[in-house]
Motif scaffolding. Structure first.
Motif, mmCIF file in Angstrom:
data_model
loop_
_atom_site.group_PDB
_atom_site.id
_atom_site.type_symbol
_atom_site.label_atom_id
_atom_site.label_comp_id
_atom_site.label_asym_id
_atom_site.label_seq_id
_atom_site.Cartn_x
_atom_site.Cartn_y
_atom_site.Cartn_z
ATOM 1 N N LEU A 108 57.797 26.761 23.009
ATOM 2 C CA LEU A 108 57.237 27.895 23.745
ATOM 3 C C LEU A 108 56.362 28.792 22.887
ATOM 4 C CD1 LEU A 108 60.377 28.967 25.841
ATOM 5 C CD2 LEU A 108 58.522 27.414 26.503
ATOM 6 N N GLY A 109 56.352 28.540 21.580
ATOM 7 C CA GLY A 109 55.587 29.392 20.683
ATOM 8 C C GLY A 109 56.200 30.765 20.496
ATOM 9 N N THR A 110 57.510 30.858 20.620
ATOM 10 C CA THR A 110 58.219 32.133 20.464
ATOM 11 C C THR A 110 58.990 32.138 19.149
ATOM 12 O OG1 THR A 110 60.095 31.228 21.702
ATOM 13 C CG2 THR A 110 58.444 32.433 22.950
ATOM 14 N N ASN A 111 59.702 33.214 18.894
ATOM 15 C CA ASN A 111 60.529 33.292 17.679
ATOM 16 C C ASN A 111 61.873 33.955 17.961
ATOM 17 O OD1 ASN A 111 59.552 35.861 18.120
ATOM 18 N ND2 ASN A 111 58.927 36.223 16.015
ATOM 19 N N TYR A 112 62.459 33.597 19.122
ATOM 20 C CA TYR A 112 63.742 34.185 19.519
ATOM 21 C C TYR A 112 64.863 33.824 18.537
ATOM 22 C CZ TYR A 112 61.450 35.178 23.962
ATOM 23 O OH TYR A 112 60.595 35.636 24.921
ATOM 24 N N GLY A 113 64.858 32.592 18.052
ATOM 25 C CA GLY A 113 65.891 32.172 17.105
ATOM 26 C C GLY A 113 65.826 32.985 15.824
ATOM 27 N N LEU A 114 64.607 33.205 15.330
ATOM 28 C CA LEU A 114 64.432 34.004 14.115
ATOM 29 C C LEU A 114 64.850 35.452 14.350
ATOM 30 C CD1 LEU A 114 63.431 34.186 11.203
ATOM 31 C CD2 LEU A 114 61.137 34.614 12.102
ATOM 32 N N LYS A 115 64.538 35.982 15.534
ATOM 33 C CA LYS A 115 64.922 37.354 15.852
ATOM 34 C C LYS A 115 66.435 37.505 15.877
ATOM 35 C CE LYS A 115 60.830 38.823 18.450
ATOM 36 N NZ LYS A 115 60.303 39.244 19.762
ATOM 37 N N MET A 116 67.129 36.498 16.437
ATOM 38 C CA MET A 116 68.587 36.541 16.455
ATOM 39 C C MET A 116 69.138 36.555 15.032
ATOM 40 S SD MET A 116 69.439 33.889 19.579
ATOM 41 C CE MET A 116 71.218 33.970 19.329
ATOM 42 N N CYS A 117 68.550 35.722 14.187
ATOM 43 C CA CYS A 117 68.989 35.646 12.793
ATOM 44 C C CYS A 117 68.688 36.963 12.061
ATOM 45 C CB CYS A 117 68.298 34.486 12.092
ATOM 46 S SG CYS A 117 69.016 34.050 10.502
ATOM 47 N N ASN A 118 67.520 37.529 12.334
ATOM 48 C CA ASN A 118 67.153 38.801 11.708
ATOM 49 C C ASN A 118 68.098 39.923 12.102
ATOM 50 O OD1 ASN A 118 64.972 37.934 10.212
ATOM 51 N ND2 ASN A 118 63.472 38.367 11.797
ATOM 52 N N SER A 119 68.470 39.942 13.390
ATOM 53 C CA SER A 119 69.329 41.019 13.874
ATOM 54 C C SER A 119 70.724 40.964 13.261
ATOM 55 C CB SER A 119 69.432 40.963 15.400
ATOM 56 O OG SER A 119 70.067 39.755 15.817
ATOM 57 N N ILE A 120 71.168 39.765 12.864
ATOM 58 C CA ILE A 120 72.510 39.608 12.294
ATOM 59 C C ILE A 120 72.482 39.688 10.774
ATOM 60 C CG2 ILE A 120 74.516 38.075 12.103
ATOM 61 C CD1 ILE A 120 73.655 36.870 14.800
ATOM 62 N N PHE A 121 71.549 38.974 10.156
ATOM 63 C CA PHE A 121 71.552 38.835 8.692
ATOM 64 C C PHE A 121 70.410 39.577 7.996
ATOM 65 C CE2 PHE A 121 73.392 34.847 10.415
ATOM 66 C CZ PHE A 121 74.667 34.965 9.884
ATOM 67 N N GLY A 122 69.460 40.113 8.757
ATOM 68 C CA GLY A 122 68.298 40.753 8.150
ATOM 69 C C GLY A 122 68.656 41.993 7.337
ATOM 70 N N ILE A 123 67.886 42.237 6.282
ATOM 71 C CA ILE A 123 68.086 43.387 5.412
ATOM 72 C C ILE A 123 66.897 44.332 5.573
ATOM 73 C CG2 ILE A 123 68.698 44.087 3.067
ATOM 74 C CD1 ILE A 123 68.938 41.134 2.380
ATOM 75 N N GLU A 124 67.151 45.630 5.537
ATOM 76 C CA GLU A 124 66.069 46.602 5.619
ATOM 77 C C GLU A 124 65.057 46.370 4.497
ATOM 78 O OE1 GLU A 124 67.871 50.465 5.485
ATOM 79 O OE2 GLU A 124 67.761 50.658 7.657
ATOM 80 N N SER A 125 63.787 46.392 4.849
ATOM 81 C CA SER A 125 62.762 46.161 3.834
ATOM 82 C C SER A 125 61.417 46.671 4.332
ATOM 83 C CB SER A 125 62.654 44.663 3.517
ATOM 84 O OG SER A 125 62.142 43.968 4.652
ATOM 85 N N TYR A 126 60.433 46.603 3.453
ATOM 86 C CA TYR A 126 59.047 46.865 3.826
ATOM 87 C C TYR A 126 58.232 45.622 3.514
ATOM 88 C CZ TYR A 126 59.557 51.830 4.763
ATOM 89 O OH TYR A 126 59.909 53.032 5.320
ATOM 90 N N LYS A 127 57.433 45.214 4.484
ATOM 91 C CA LYS A 127 56.527 44.092 4.263
ATOM 92 C C LYS A 127 55.237 44.640 3.679
ATOM 93 C CE LYS A 127 54.275 40.167 6.496
ATOM 94 N NZ LYS A 127 54.052 39.442 7.771
ATOM 95 N N MET A 128 54.927 44.232 2.464
ATOM 96 C CA MET A 128 53.732 44.710 1.768
ATOM 97 C C MET A 128 52.633 43.643 1.879
ATOM 98 S SD MET A 128 55.326 47.407 0.763
ATOM 99 C CE MET A 128 54.068 48.196 -0.222
ATOM 100 N N THR A 129 51.452 44.062 2.252
ATOM 101 C CA THR A 129 50.303 43.167 2.328
ATOM 102 C C THR A 129 49.258 43.618 1.313
ATOM 103 O OG1 THR A 129 50.653 42.726 4.676
ATOM 104 C CG2 THR A 129 48.478 42.242 3.791
ATOM 105 N N VAL A 130 48.980 42.757 0.349
ATOM 106 C CA VAL A 130 47.941 43.034 -0.637
ATOM 107 C C VAL A 130 46.702 42.249 -0.209
ATOM 108 C CG1 VAL A 130 47.287 42.945 -3.064
ATOM 109 C CG2 VAL A 130 49.687 43.304 -2.439
ATOM 110 N N LYS A 131 45.681 42.959 0.218
ATOM 111 C CA LYS A 131 44.487 42.307 0.744
ATOM 112 C C LYS A 131 43.503 41.966 -0.368
ATOM 113 C CE LYS A 131 44.636 44.313 5.358
ATOM 114 N NZ LYS A 131 43.895 45.060 6.405
ATOM 115 N N HIS A 132 42.709 40.956 -0.063
ATOM 116 C CA HIS A 132 41.596 40.581 -0.945
ATOM 117 C C HIS A 132 40.555 41.693 -0.890
ATOM 118 C CE1 HIS A 132 38.216 38.247 -2.522
ATOM 119 N NE2 HIS A 132 39.109 37.388 -3.004
ATOM 120 N N GLU A 133 39.783 41.828 -1.929
ATOM 121 C CA GLU A 133 38.771 42.882 -2.006
ATOM 122 C C GLU A 133 37.787 42.815 -0.850
ATOM 123 O OE1 GLU A 133 36.322 44.931 -5.648
ATOM 124 O OE2 GLU A 133 36.240 42.754 -5.443
#
Length: 211
Positions: A108-133
């Motif tokens: 289906l092109g979804t990510n429900y399984g990952l969301k379930m895993c994140n909600s149980i085992f996920g840790i608080e964090s910040y996603k950092m994106t370092v862009k190319h110049e």
């Protein structure tokens, strides 16, 4: 090579390249130091291991609870049955999440399984994106909330150092290409973001203009 360890990754820095290595064999990413551009961040959750690893552990725990519950039920009755049902529910939820991630989400092109895993085992964090110049996204990594400012300060210091080195190299060239304004604009950008001080900005601007 300089090495900085964060909770979820290791940042290796040499004269030309920044290499991000993730723990638990989750791969690596790199970017040339001279190509470091904008840095953005947003709150997210991070999985230190692959979802399948968490699923198999949870499934094993569920079966262990079922066995313990059956043993207790055989000895004392009711309470053991309650424990057994907890193990059964845990095992069923885990199997469902694994099946969803393996078959339903790709279909289906979804990510429900990952969301379930994140909600149980996920840790608080910040996603950092370092862009190319040039504005394209280059590398992504996760840092803990306590490390966010430390990471930003570290990357900005590397960016500042690279820009200063570039400008110094240009100033050492006998024949310049007339790109003084471009260099000053880069300096102004660093100054506006607070990466370089007023004194550093003024001194480097004079150096570029030959004043």
């Amino acid at each position: 090579m300089e090495k900085r360890e964060f909770d979820y990754c290791i940042v290796n820095n040499d004269e030309n390249r920044l290499l991000i290595e993730y723990y638990d064999n989750k791969g690596s990413q790199s970017i040339q130091r001279n190509d470091i551009g904008e840095i953005s961040s947003f709150y997210n959750v991070y999985l230190k291991r692959q979802p399948l690893q968490y699923g198999l552990r949870a499934l094993g725990l569920g079966f262990a609870i079922i066995i313990i519950g059956l043993i207790i039920a055989a000895a004392v009755g009711g309470f053991g049955i309650f424990i057994t049902w907890i193990g059964i529910i845990l095992a069923i939820v885990t199997i469902l999440s694994l099946l969803i991630e393996a078959y339903v989400d790709p279909l289906l092109g979804t990510n429900y399984g990952l969301k379930m895993c994140n909600s149980i085992f996920g840790i608080e964090s910040y996603k950092m994106t370092v862009k190319h110049e040039n504005g394209n996204e280059a590398i992504h990594l996760y840092v803990s909330p306590d490390e966010k400012e430390e990471f930003l300060k570290y990357i900005n210091s590397l960016k500042k150092e690279s820009v200063m080195n570039k400008l110094a190299d240009k100033n050492n060239e006998s024949n310049r290409d007339g790109n003084d304004m471009e260099d000053i604009e880069k300096l102004a950008e660093l100054h506006k973001k607070g990466i370089i001080t007023d004194k550093e900005f003024a001194a480097k601007k004079k150096q570029i203009l030959g004043i």
